[in-house]
Write a protein that holds these residues in place. Structure first.
Motif, PDB file in Angstrom:
ATOM      1  N   SER A  25      76.779 -19.157 -52.909  1.00 28.38           N
ATOM      2  CA  SER A  25      76.506 -18.074 -52.364  1.00 28.38           C
ATOM      3  C   SER A  25      76.260 -16.775 -53.422  1.00 28.38           C
ATOM      4  O   SER A  25      76.856 -17.054 -54.200  1.00 28.38           O
ATOM      5  CB  SER A  25      77.270 -17.621 -51.240  1.00 28.38           C
ATOM      6  OG  SER A  25      78.415 -17.212 -51.646  1.00 28.38           O
ATOM      7  N   VAL A  26      75.466 -15.942 -53.176  1.00 28.96           N
ATOM      8  CA  VAL A  26      75.475 -14.750 -54.221  1.00 28.96           C
ATOM      9  C   VAL A  26      75.389 -13.649 -53.283  1.00 28.96           C
ATOM     10  O   VAL A  26      74.790 -13.203 -52.348  1.00 28.96           O
ATOM     11  CB  VAL A  26      74.134 -14.858 -54.905  1.00 28.96           C
ATOM     12  CG1 VAL A  26      73.890 -13.769 -55.863  1.00 28.96           C
ATOM     13  CG2 VAL A  26      73.802 -16.239 -55.490  1.00 28.96           C
ATOM     14  N   THR A  27      76.225 -12.585 -53.888  1.00 29.45           N
ATOM     15  CA  THR A  27      76.367 -11.122 -53.308  1.00 29.45           C
ATOM     16  C   THR A  27      75.984 -10.216 -54.212  1.00 29.45           C
ATOM     17  O   THR A  27      76.319 -10.057 -55.647  1.00 29.45           O
ATOM     18  CB  THR A  27      77.982 -11.113 -52.903  1.00 29.45           C
ATOM     19  OG1 THR A  27      78.173 -11.947 -51.915  1.00 29.45           O
ATOM     20  CG2 THR A  27      77.910  -9.662 -52.154  1.00 29.45           C
ATOM     21  N   GLN A  28      74.944  -9.384 -53.874  1.00 28.24           N
ATOM     22  CA  GLN A  28      74.594  -8.284 -54.674  1.00 28.24           C
ATOM     23  C   GLN A  28      75.140  -6.869 -53.932  1.00 28.24           C
ATOM     24  O   GLN A  28      74.449  -6.604 -52.924  1.00 28.24           O
ATOM     25  CB  GLN A  28      73.298  -8.189 -54.998  1.00 28.24           C
ATOM     26  CG  GLN A  28      72.872  -9.427 -56.106  1.00 28.24           C
ATOM     27  CD  GLN A  28      71.305  -9.299 -56.042  1.00 28.24           C
ATOM     28  OE1 GLN A  28      70.598 -10.044 -55.684  1.00 28.24           O
ATOM     29  NE2 GLN A  28      70.735  -8.072 -56.693  1.00 28.24           N
TER      30      GLN A  28
ATOM     31  N   TYR B  39      79.090 -14.472 -57.325  1.00 29.75           N
ATOM     32  CA  TYR B  39      78.860 -15.619 -56.986  1.00 29.75           C
ATOM     33  C   TYR B  39      79.816 -16.518 -56.336  1.00 29.75           C
ATOM     34  O   TYR B  39      80.949 -16.300 -56.818  1.00 29.75           O
ATOM     35  CB  TYR B  39      77.971 -16.331 -57.776  1.00 29.75           C
ATOM     36  CG  TYR B  39      78.641 -16.990 -58.948  1.00 29.75           C
ATOM     37  CD1 TYR B  39      79.187 -15.892 -60.107  1.00 29.75           C
ATOM     38  CD2 TYR B  39      79.453 -18.033 -58.994  1.00 29.75           C
ATOM     39  CE1 TYR B  39      79.864 -16.443 -61.244  1.00 29.75           C
ATOM     40  CE2 TYR B  39      80.307 -18.316 -60.101  1.00 29.75           C
ATOM     41  CZ  TYR B  39      80.631 -17.645 -60.859  1.00 29.75           C
ATOM     42  OH  TYR B  39      81.330 -18.170 -62.032  1.00 29.75           O
ATOM     43  N   SER B  40      79.398 -17.444 -55.417  1.00 23.21           N
ATOM     44  CA  SER B  40      80.691 -18.488 -55.009  1.00 23.21           C
ATOM     45  C   SER B  40      79.927 -19.854 -55.289  1.00 23.21           C
ATOM     46  O   SER B  40      78.805 -20.114 -54.911  1.00 23.21           O
ATOM     47  CB  SER B  40      80.941 -18.212 -53.647  1.00 23.21           C
ATOM     48  OG  SER B  40      81.622 -19.267 -53.000  1.00 23.21           O
ATOM     49  N   TYR B  41      80.654 -20.571 -56.179  1.00 30.18           N
ATOM     50  CA  TYR B  41      80.132 -21.871 -56.514  1.00 30.18           C
ATOM     51  C   TYR B  41      81.393 -22.780 -57.130  1.00 30.18           C
ATOM     52  O   TYR B  41      81.998 -21.979 -57.838  1.00 30.18           O
ATOM     53  CB  TYR B  41      79.020 -21.852 -57.367  1.00 30.18           C
ATOM     54  CG  TYR B  41      78.621 -23.340 -57.722  1.00 30.18           C
ATOM     55  CD1 TYR B  41      78.440 -23.714 -58.866  1.00 30.18           C
ATOM     56  CD2 TYR B  41      78.034 -24.089 -56.818  1.00 30.18           C
ATOM     57  CE1 TYR B  41      78.021 -25.121 -59.203  1.00 30.18           C
ATOM     58  CE2 TYR B  41      77.446 -25.275 -57.022  1.00 30.18           C
ATOM     59  CZ  TYR B  41      77.576 -25.812 -58.372  1.00 30.18           C
ATOM     60  OH  TYR B  41      77.167 -26.932 -58.542  1.00 30.18           O
ATOM     61  N   GLY B  42      81.466 -23.869 -56.715  1.00 25.93           N
ATOM     62  CA  GLY B  42      82.988 -24.542 -57.187  1.00 25.93           C
ATOM     63  C   GLY B  42      82.818 -24.909 -58.628  1.00 25.93           C
ATOM     64  O   GLY B  42      83.960 -25.205 -59.063  1.00 25.93           O
ATOM     65  N   ALA B  43      81.604 -25.243 -59.165  1.00 26.29           N
ATOM     66  CA  ALA B  43      81.516 -25.643 -60.567  1.00 26.29           C
ATOM     67  C   ALA B  43      80.907 -24.467 -61.503  1.00 26.29           C
ATOM     68  O   ALA B  43      80.779 -23.296 -60.914  1.00 26.29           O
ATOM     69  CB  ALA B  43      80.841 -26.889 -60.694  1.00 26.29           C
TER      70      ALA B  43
ATOM     71  N   PHE C 297      66.938  -9.232 -58.530  1.00 29.01           N
ATOM     72  CA  PHE C 297      67.514 -10.209 -57.610  1.00 29.01           C
ATOM     73  C   PHE C 297      68.272 -11.226 -58.794  1.00 29.01           C
ATOM     74  O   PHE C 297      67.974 -11.732 -59.852  1.00 29.01           O
ATOM     75  CB  PHE C 297      66.522 -11.435 -57.182  1.00 29.01           C
ATOM     76  CG  PHE C 297      65.834 -10.615 -56.052  1.00 29.01           C
ATOM     77  CD1 PHE C 297      64.556  -9.945 -56.442  1.00 29.01           C
ATOM     78  CD2 PHE C 297      66.073 -10.823 -54.745  1.00 29.01           C
ATOM     79  CE1 PHE C 297      63.751  -9.291 -55.492  1.00 29.01           C
ATOM     80  CE2 PHE C 297      65.473  -9.965 -53.633  1.00 29.01           C
ATOM     81  CZ  PHE C 297      64.367  -9.336 -54.053  1.00 29.01           C
ATOM     82  N   CYS C 298      69.582 -11.506 -58.338  1.00 30.77           N
ATOM     83  CA  CYS C 298      70.515 -12.447 -58.927  1.00 30.77           C
ATOM     84  C   CYS C 298      70.322 -13.678 -58.316  1.00 30.77           C
ATOM     85  O   CYS C 298      70.350 -13.784 -56.900  1.00 30.77           O
ATOM     86  CB  CYS C 298      71.829 -12.119 -58.862  1.00 30.77           C
ATOM     87  SG  CYS C 298      73.107 -12.811 -59.734  1.00 30.77           S
ATOM     88  N   ALA C 299      70.422 -14.747 -59.020  1.00 37.47           N
ATOM     89  CA  ALA C 299      70.367 -16.263 -58.345  1.00 37.47           C
ATOM     90  C   ALA C 299      71.312 -17.018 -58.714  1.00 37.47           C
ATOM     91  O   ALA C 299      71.619 -16.852 -60.082  1.00 37.47           O
ATOM     92  CB  ALA C 299      68.954 -16.856 -58.327  1.00 37.47           C
ATOM     93  N   VAL C 300      72.012 -18.144 -58.228  1.00 39.20           N
ATOM     94  CA  VAL C 300      72.766 -19.000 -59.013  1.00 39.20           C
ATOM     95  C   VAL C 300      72.113 -20.631 -58.721  1.00 39.20           C
ATOM     96  O   VAL C 300      71.647 -20.742 -57.226  1.00 39.20           O
ATOM     97  CB  VAL C 300      74.352 -18.959 -58.166  1.00 39.20           C
ATOM     98  CG1 VAL C 300      74.028 -18.920 -56.702  1.00 39.20           C
ATOM     99  CG2 VAL C 300      75.205 -19.952 -59.026  1.00 39.20           C
ATOM    100  N   GLY C 301      72.067 -21.183 -59.461  1.00 37.00           N
ATOM    101  CA  GLY C 301      71.621 -22.649 -59.214  1.00 37.00           C
ATOM    102  C   GLY C 301      73.027 -23.622 -59.332  1.00 37.00           C
ATOM    103  O   GLY C 301      73.927 -23.386 -60.003  1.00 37.00           O
ATOM    104  N   ALA C 302      72.751 -24.812 -58.935  1.00 39.67           N
ATOM    105  CA  ALA C 302      73.827 -25.837 -58.811  1.00 39.67           C
ATOM    106  C   ALA C 302      73.782 -26.513 -60.191  1.00 39.67           C
ATOM    107  O   ALA C 302      74.765 -27.495 -60.230  1.00 39.67           O
ATOM    108  CB  ALA C 302      73.713 -26.825 -57.655  1.00 39.67           C
TER     109      ALA C 302
ATOM    110  N   PHE D  20      78.327 -12.201 -62.626  1.00 41.20           N
ATOM    111  CA  PHE D  20      77.201 -11.900 -63.780  1.00 41.20           C
ATOM    112  C   PHE D  20      76.526 -10.660 -63.614  1.00 41.20           C
ATOM    113  O   PHE D  20      75.324 -10.822 -63.070  1.00 41.20           O
ATOM    114  CB  PHE D  20      76.425 -13.291 -63.391  1.00 41.20           C
ATOM    115  CG  PHE D  20      75.419 -13.788 -64.510  1.00 41.20           C
ATOM    116  CD1 PHE D  20      73.898 -13.696 -64.069  1.00 41.20           C
ATOM    117  CD2 PHE D  20      75.886 -13.852 -65.826  1.00 41.20           C
ATOM    118  CE1 PHE D  20      73.202 -14.166 -65.099  1.00 41.20           C
ATOM    119  CE2 PHE D  20      74.828 -14.143 -66.820  1.00 41.20           C
ATOM    120  CZ  PHE D  20      73.430 -14.380 -66.472  1.00 41.20           C
ATOM    121  N   ASN D  21      77.000  -9.697 -64.119  1.00 37.77           N
ATOM    122  CA  ASN D  21      76.472  -8.288 -64.027  1.00 37.77           C
ATOM    123  C   ASN D  21      75.414  -8.041 -65.185  1.00 37.77           C
ATOM    124  O   ASN D  21      75.620  -8.287 -66.199  1.00 37.77           O
ATOM    125  CB  ASN D  21      77.639  -7.358 -63.999  1.00 37.77           C
ATOM    126  CG  ASN D  21      78.361  -7.136 -62.828  1.00 37.77           C
ATOM    127  OD1 ASN D  21      78.337  -7.938 -62.036  1.00 37.77           O
ATOM    128  ND2 ASN D  21      79.629  -6.706 -62.955  1.00 37.77           N
TER     129      ASN D  21
END
Lengths: 110, 114
Positions: free
Chosen positions: B3-6, B25-29, B90-95, B74-75
């Motif tokens: 998940s990503v929070t701005q 962000y929230s991600y395990g790795a 927009f901020c984005a997180v990939g796996a 990741f500001n």
């Protein structure tokens, strides 16, 4: 907030087949976009539309085509799928500068 | 699930002032992280990305971002904002490598006043 629906979510298809990826939205946004994404990589804009009967090619060259006959629908078509088309295709709309994204279609061409 | 929070929906800064847009962000790795900008009527444009290595990433248009694992952040920063920077960010997180998974934040609207 916009509701954007992409179908199918996953598609595995043979080389040479014609395919259409569907994208529909319920909020009446004029601007719609198609992005292509390879695994782990950033999005690349391949098509966009500013309204009915308006379609333009994006930054990344693509063999796909799009149409915008109705505000709600922005389908993407590949006339003859090839393995190089294997990717994820993400549809989006924008309103007032804010983007809204569909869930994506993961296409695999074998 | 990632998940990503701005946290900031809308930020207004004066032209020439410094800017920081927050992204958590929230991600395990270790994630792949991206910042995009959408100007009115335009598609998304990639500002910068982080995959690995140096945690301070330089991007286009004078933007930079810092990956802080301990804060899951990741500001995005810019030392001096220009009026043309007014847009949605927009901020984005990939796996990570080999994954199609990409999650976007809801965006931060930046307004710039003269």
């Amino acid at each position: 907030e916009a509701d954007i629906y992409q179908t199918p979510r996953y598609l595995v298809i043979g080389t040479g087949k014609k395919i259409t990826l569907e994208c529909s939205q319920t909020m009446g946004h004029d601007k719609m976009y198609w992005y292509q994404q390879d695994p782990g990589m950033e999005l690349h804009l391949i098509h966009y539309s500013y309204g009915v009967n308006s379609t333009e090619k994006g930054d990344l060259s693509s063999e796909s085509t799009v149409s915008r006959i109705r505000t709600e629908h922005f389908p993407l078509t590949l006339e003859s799928a090839r393995p190089s088309h294997t990717s994820q295709y993400l549809c989006a709309t924008s309103q007032g500068g804010k983007a809204f994204f569909g869930q994506g279609t993961r296409l695999t061409v074998v | 699930a990632q998940s990503v929070t701005q946290p900031d929906i809308h930020i207004t800064v004066s032209e020439g002032a410094s800017l920081e847009l927050r992204c958590n962000y929230s991600y395990g790795a270790t994630p792949y992280l991206f910042w995009y900008v959408q100007s009115p009527g335009q598609g998304l444009q990639l500002l910068l990305k982080y995959f690995s290595g140096d945690t301070l990433v330089q991007g286009i248009k004078g933007f930079e971002a810092e990956f802080k694992r301990s804060q899951s952040s990741f500001n995005l920063r810019k030392p001096s904002v220009h009026w043309s920077d007014a847009a949605e960010y927009f901020c984005a997180v990939g796996a990570g490598a080999g994954s199609y998974q990409l999650t976007f934040g809801k965006g931060t609207k930046l307004s710039v006043i003269p």
